[in-house]
Design a protein around this motif. Structure first.
Motif, PDB file in Angstrom:
ATOM      1  N   ASN A 191       0.908  -1.048   0.118  1.00 50.84           N
ATOM      2  CA  ASN A 191      -0.138   0.095  -0.066  1.00 50.84           C
ATOM      3  C   ASN A 191       0.844   1.151  -0.091  1.00 50.84           C
ATOM      4  OD1 ASN A 191       0.644   0.234   3.040  1.00 50.84           O
ATOM      5  ND2 ASN A 191      -0.653  -1.197   3.284  1.00 50.84           N
ATOM      6  N   ASP A 192       0.153   2.466   0.235  1.00 48.88           N
ATOM      7  CA  ASP A 192       1.016   3.673   0.236  1.00 48.88           C
ATOM      8  C   ASP A 192       2.110   3.759   1.331  1.00 48.88           C
ATOM      9  OD1 ASP A 192      -0.233   4.398  -2.053  1.00 48.88           O
ATOM     10  OD2 ASP A 192      -1.751   5.665  -1.041  1.00 48.88           O
ATOM     11  N   HIS A 193       1.939   2.837   2.326  1.00 48.85           N
ATOM     12  CA  HIS A 193       2.843   3.000   3.301  1.00 48.85           C
ATOM     13  C   HIS A 193       3.853   1.787   3.629  1.00 48.85           C
ATOM     14  CE1 HIS A 193       0.990   6.659   4.540  1.00 48.85           C
ATOM     15  NE2 HIS A 193      -0.130   6.012   4.477  1.00 48.85           N
ATOM     16  N   ASN A 194       3.758   0.758   2.712  1.00 46.07           N
ATOM     17  CA  ASN A 194       4.553  -0.711   2.954  1.00 46.07           C
ATOM     18  C   ASN A 194       4.896  -1.168   1.576  1.00 46.07           C
ATOM     19  OD1 ASN A 194       4.149  -1.785   5.964  1.00 46.07           O
ATOM     20  ND2 ASN A 194       2.363  -0.478   5.602  1.00 46.07           N
ATOM     21  N   LYS A 195       6.049  -1.574   1.644  1.00 47.75           N
ATOM     22  CA  LYS A 195       6.669  -2.247   0.529  1.00 47.75           C
ATOM     23  C   LYS A 195       7.592  -3.214   0.621  1.00 47.75           C
ATOM     24  CE  LYS A 195       9.888   0.992  -1.388  1.00 47.75           C
ATOM     25  NZ  LYS A 195      10.399   2.211  -2.411  1.00 47.75           N
ATOM     26  N   ILE A 196       7.889  -4.438   0.045  1.00 50.43           N
ATOM     27  CA  ILE A 196       8.688  -5.434   0.362  1.00 50.43           C
ATOM     28  C   ILE A 196       9.643  -5.720  -1.001  1.00 50.43           C
ATOM     29  CG2 ILE A 196       8.697  -8.055   1.214  1.00 50.43           C
ATOM     30  CD1 ILE A 196       5.997  -7.533   2.441  1.00 50.43           C
ATOM     31  N   GLU A 197      10.711  -6.067  -0.570  1.00 49.80           N
ATOM     32  CA  GLU A 197      11.706  -6.252  -1.507  1.00 49.80           C
ATOM     33  C   GLU A 197      12.370  -7.724  -1.314  1.00 49.80           C
ATOM     34  OE1 GLU A 197      12.408  -1.673  -3.303  1.00 49.80           O
ATOM     35  OE2 GLU A 197      14.053  -2.632  -2.216  1.00 49.80           O
ATOM     36  N   LEU A 198      12.499  -8.619  -2.303  1.00 46.63           N
ATOM     37  CA  LEU A 198      13.281  -9.858  -2.026  1.00 46.63           C
ATOM     38  C   LEU A 198      14.265  -9.828  -3.613  1.00 46.63           C
ATOM     39  CD1 LEU A 198      13.740 -12.508  -0.791  1.00 46.63           C
ATOM     40  CD2 LEU A 198      11.876 -13.510  -2.367  1.00 46.63           C
ATOM     41  N   GLY A 199      15.515 -10.056  -3.004  1.00 40.91           N
ATOM     42  CA  GLY A 199      16.560 -10.066  -4.074  1.00 40.91           C
ATOM     43  C   GLY A 199      17.845 -10.774  -3.674  1.00 40.91           C
ATOM     44  N   LEU A 200      18.935 -10.873  -4.853  1.00 43.18           N
ATOM     45  CA  LEU A 200      20.054 -11.569  -4.427  1.00 43.18           C
ATOM     46  C   LEU A 200      21.079 -10.539  -4.559  1.00 43.18           C
ATOM     47  CD1 LEU A 200      19.637 -14.616  -6.768  1.00 43.18           C
ATOM     48  CD2 LEU A 200      19.566 -14.692  -4.175  1.00 43.18           C
ATOM     49  N   VAL A 225       8.536   0.858   5.573  1.00 41.68           N
ATOM     50  CA  VAL A 225       7.473   1.394   6.232  1.00 41.68           C
ATOM     51  C   VAL A 225       7.493   2.885   6.366  1.00 41.68           C
ATOM     52  CG1 VAL A 225       5.919   1.548   8.119  1.00 41.68           C
ATOM     53  CG2 VAL A 225       7.162  -0.620   7.740  1.00 41.68           C
ATOM     54  N   SER A 226       6.525   3.560   5.783  1.00 39.70           N
ATOM     55  CA  SER A 226       6.659   4.990   6.069  1.00 39.70           C
ATOM     56  C   SER A 226       5.523   5.373   7.066  1.00 39.70           C
ATOM     57  CB  SER A 226       6.167   5.420   4.624  1.00 39.70           C
ATOM     58  OG  SER A 226       7.062   5.258   3.598  1.00 39.70           O
ATOM     59  N   ILE A 227       6.011   6.458   7.867  1.00 42.89           N
ATOM     60  CA  ILE A 227       5.028   6.973   8.801  1.00 42.89           C
ATOM     61  C   ILE A 227       5.091   8.334   8.976  1.00 42.89           C
ATOM     62  CG2 ILE A 227       5.630   4.783  10.489  1.00 42.89           C
ATOM     63  CD1 ILE A 227       7.269   6.558  12.040  1.00 42.89           C
TER      64      ILE A 227
END
Length: 227
Positions: A191-200, A225-227
Motif C-alpha cells: 500500500n502507500d505505506h508498505n513495500k517489500i523487496e526480495l533480491g540476491l 514502512v512510511s510513517i
C-alpha cells in the motif's frame, strides 16, 4: 539505462573466478522506517541482520553451518536540495559479539524520473571505527533503477523490478580494496505505506589485494514502512 548497462558490463572485466577464491552465502533481512518531518527533511531508521549459511573455498565447499554475524542499527537524515536531489548524513552502530563498531555516513543522491522507470545516482562516503582496529574509509558510487511491471507507475498490490549496481573503494591501514555489488530486487507495493523487496545481493571484493577474491551472495529481504 545505458549507464547502468555500461557499468554492469564494465564490472565483468574485474571478475576472475578461480578455485582458490573464497565464498560466503547467507541471509540479509532489514526493516526500514521512513519518517517525513517536513517537505525538505526525512529520517530513515534501519535495522539489518546478517547471518551466514556456508563459507569456505570454491574448490572445497563447506556444508551448511549457521552463524549469526552482526546487527546494524542506523539513522540517516536527508535534506531535499532542488527538485530531485538529496543530501544526507547518518550514523550506524554495528553490534557483533560485544565488539561494537561506529560508522559515520555522508551521501548525495540525484534522481531522474522517466515515463515508466527511475534512475538514481548516489555518491557516498563512510568512516568506520572500532576499538583496537584500523579505521576504514570507503568511497561509494551506486546506480539504482526501478521499473514498473504493470503500466507506467507502480500502484498498490503491484510488482516492480529494482536493480542496484555499486562500486566501493575501501582504505584500511595501508591497504586499498575495490568491491563491486550487483543486486536485483523484485518488489511488491503493499500500500502507500508498505513495500517489500526480495533480491540476491552479490558482492565481489579483494580485487586490489594480492589474496584470493571473495564472492558473497546474500538473500536480501527488505521491508519499507512510511510513517
Amino acid at each position: 539505462m545505458r549507464e547502468t548497462i555500461f557499468l554492469i558490463c564494465l564490472s565483468l572485466f574485474f571478475v576472475r573466478v578461480a578455485a582458490q577464491d573464497t565464498y560466503r552465502v547467507g541471509y540479509l533481512p532489514s526493516l526500514n522506517i521512513n519518517k517525513k518531518l517536513s517537505d525538505q527533511w526525512r529520517l530513515n531508521y534501519k535495522v539489518e541482520g546478517r547471518a551466514l549459511f556456508s563459507q569456505g573455498r570454491l574448490e572445497d565447499p563447506s556444508p551448511y553451518q549457521f552463524e549469526y554475524v552482526h546487527t546494524d542499527l542506523s539513522v540517516i537524515g536527508a535534506h531535499k536540495v532542488g527538485l530531485n536531489n538529496k543530501v544526507a548524513v547518518g550514523y550506524l552502530l554495528r553490534a557483533r559479539n560485544g565488539d561494537n563498531r561506529h560508522r559515520f555516513i555522508q551521501q548525495f543522491t540525484i534522481v531522474k524520473r522517466y515515463t515508466a522507470w527511475r534512475l538514481a545516482r548516489r555518491i557516498a562516503s563512510d568512516q568506520t571505527f572500532g576499538a583496537g582496529e584500523d579505521a576504514i574509509i570507503r568511497l561509494r558510487y551506486r546506480l539504482s533503477s526501478d521499473f514498473a511491471l504493470n503500466g507506467q507507475t507502480v500502484d498498490p498490490h503491484e510488482f516492480y523490478l529494482k536493480v542496484n549496481h555499486e562500486y566501493l573503494v575501501a582504505f584500511e591501514g595501508g591497504d586499498e580494496d575495490l568491491e563491486i555489488r550487483l543486486i536485483p530486487y523484485l518488489g511488491y507495493l503493499v500500500n502507500d505505506h508498505n513495500k517489500i523487496e526480495l533480491g540476491l545481493d552479490y558482492r565481489l571484493n579483494r580485487l586490489l589485494l594480492e589474496i584470493p577474491q571473495r564472492h558473497t551472495l546474500w538473500l536480501a529481504l527488505n521491508w519499507f514502512v512510511s510513517i
